[in-house]
Design an enzyme around this catalytic site. Structure first.
Site, PDB file in Angstrom:
ATOM      1  N   GLU A  21       1.191  -0.784   0.111  1.00 50.66           N
ATOM      2  CA  GLU A  21      -0.264   0.018   0.207  1.00 50.66           C
ATOM      3  C   GLU A  21       0.948   1.234  -0.462  1.00 50.66           C
ATOM      4  O   GLU A  21       0.641   2.090  -0.680  1.00 50.66           O
ATOM      5  CB  GLU A  21      -1.029   0.135   0.913  1.00 50.66           C
ATOM      6  N   GLU A 261      -5.926  19.578  37.505  1.00 47.72           N
ATOM      7  CA  GLU A 261      -6.379  20.899  38.009  1.00 47.72           C
ATOM      8  C   GLU A 261      -6.209  22.426  37.289  1.00 47.72           C
ATOM      9  O   GLU A 261      -6.224  23.057  37.168  1.00 47.72           O
ATOM     10  CB  GLU A 261      -7.791  20.529  39.308  1.00 47.72           C
TER      11      GLU A 261
END
Length: 507
Positions: A21, A261
């Site tokens: 491919e 956070e």
């Protein structure tokens, strides 16, 4: 491609990559992002990359189809570098223009048999079929080992997974394992096959928080244990975690801090306000702070990332702040499973881990998912909470459990100042533990009461002293009176004796 590269670099086994491919130049360029230098390996005669161009429009069936041309081409490549590893990518391209299924199946069998006779280990890729593992449905039966790769998206988070369908002559895991593709290639973590056979340590390491060590009878945490710090928002969970990280770094222990956070710069700045300097540890190279949103990766990929960092950085301490944020990227079952695997992985590496977990303020009766999932797994569980008093909020800390170690059952109030955390002594009032203004009021009243008591004691002491002096004066007066009487008696006795002597002489 990684199968070939690792074989060359780590086991000195040359390889052949035959692509149907991607052209060789495109393949070389694409795998550079994974850190693979194909051109150098080609020059060293360790790798052959061959592209076989197959165009559907140029294929015309005339007579029986066979793979003799492929065998010749592949055999030459194998013999030229004495290759022991071969990759064919992908097998469907060979038969894209053929409709005769009988010929396809016969040639596939012949291909697999030919590869075995060459004595090479071959990896052949194939596309998934509709009802079968591969498009032709035959490769999975003639292969010795079948590995299925899957890519799924759940709640907008994608995860690649790998499963070994069969492996002849060998036992193997049958579960799905997540894998990660990054700049270092593919990483697979068989996290579902971990066992509880890890070694344990009796060494004690400090919590870093002044006064908290004394709440543990051993003086701190066991090395290699897992610690959960849970609490509502604003109860200083991150501060406690940073104290622990700073303490470990001060002892030259490598530490990784996962912040979900705050950014590293924000975390460093905030901790400086209470006297903790994390920046010096980062510059020294013993502290790494990794900040990202939990939604950046799926739960399994967070585990893989953590595993890679453990392998590269070799930390002795890991902090995850907070684990409760991971709930946003998975279902309840997935979160439970991930946290169990995470703790098992850390224990297997004898890494001391601290987790923080955010609790909801609205539901105090049912524990949160993250807390409920890990509370039975962790070795030590510390809770920080708000204690509301007379129009104010104060912070308290207490130990719920500490496996293998005695601990205090008291709730200790603590304050955060510019000098950091300070645990205050327990003050018990008529209605329980006193905090904040109630503590100060109680201490003031206690101080005034102590002063009054001291004054009363001093007054009593003075009164007793005066009475002592009066008593001593009375005793002295009585003694003097007694001595006078005694002296008079002595004189009378002497006079009587003298009279008796004089009377006896006259006779």
């Amino acid at each position: 491609m990684q199968f070939l590269i690792k074989g060359i670099t780590e086991h000195n086994e040359p390889g052949v990559f035959m692509s149907f491919e991607e052209p060789s130049d495109d393949l070389t360029l694409n795998v550079k992002s994974l850190g693979f230098d194909l051109e150098q390996l080609k020059k060293d005669k360790k790798l052959v990359v061959d592209h076989v161009r197959v165009e559907r429009s140029e294929i015309e069936e005339a007579g029986e189809y066979d793979l003799d041309g492929l065998f010749i081409r592949l055999g030459h490549a194998i013999d030229s570098i004495k290759a022991t590893r071969v990759v064919l990518d992908t097998i469907e391209s060979l038969f894209s223009g053929l409709d005769n299924q009988a010929i396809l199946r016969a040639e596939l069998r012949r291909l697999f048999h030919w590869l075995k006779t060459k004595g090479v280990t071959a990896v052949i890729t194939g596309e998934r079929g509709e009802a079968t593992l591969t498009r032709q449905g035959l490769e999975e039966y003639v292969s010795d080992c079948v590995i299925v790769l899957d890519h799924r998206v759940i709640e907008q988070v994608s995860t690649r997974r790998l499963r070994i369908v069969k492996y002849r002559g060998s036992t193997h895991g049958t579960n799905e394992y997540p894998f990660l593709i990054d700049e270092d290639g593919i990483s697979v973590l068989p996290i579902t096959s971990l066992k509880l056979d890890n070694e344990v340590s009796s060494d004690i390491i400090s919590t870093g928080v002044p006064g908290l060590n004394e709440m543990f009878h051993g003086g701190g945490f066991y090395r290699g244990s897992n610690i959960l710090v849970s609490g509502t928002a604003g109860t200083a969970k991150t501060t406690v975690a940073c104290y622990f990280a700073n303490e470990q770094c001060e002892k030259n222990e490598r530490t990784i801090y996962f912040a979900f956070e705050e950014s590293p710069h924000q975390l460093v700045r905030n901790m400086k306000s209470i006297g903790i300097d994390l920046e010096k540890h980062i510059k020294k190279g013993i502290l790494q702070i990794h900040s990202s949103r939990p939604s950046l990766n799926g739960l399994e990929l967070h585990l893989l990332t953590l595993r890679k960092l453990i392998k590269e950085f070799q930390p002795t301490t890991i902090i995850i702040d907070p684990i409760s944020n991971l709930i946003s990227v998975g279902s309840e079952h997935e979160v439970r499973s991930m946290l169990v695997r995470l703790i098992d992985m850390l224990k297997a590496n004898n890494i001391t881990a601290m987790f923080t977990s955010l609790n909801k303020q609205t539901d105090n009766f049912r524990p949160d998912l993250a807390e409920e999932s890990v509370s039975s797994l962790v070795d030590t569980w510390i809770t920080v909470r708000d204690m509301e008093g007379i129009g104010e909020r104060n912070r308290g800390i207490f130990i719920i459990k500490a496996r293998g170690m005695g601990h205090s059952n008291q709730v200790r109030e603590f304050v955060i100042t510019s000098n950091g955390i300070e645990l205050l002594d327990v003050e018990l009032g008529p209605q329980g533990i006193l905090t904040g203004a109630a503590r100060q009021s109680y201490q003031f009243k206690k101080t005034m009461s102590d002063i009054k008591l001291q004054n009363e004691i001093s007054r009593k002491d003075r009164e007793i002293e005066r009475k002592r002096k009066v008593l001593e004066a009375n005793i002295e007066a009585l003694r003097t009176e007694f001595e006078s009487a005694e002296e008079e008696l002595s004189i009378l006795k002497a006079t009587e004796e003298l009279q008796e002597k004089l009377s006896s002489k006259k006779k």
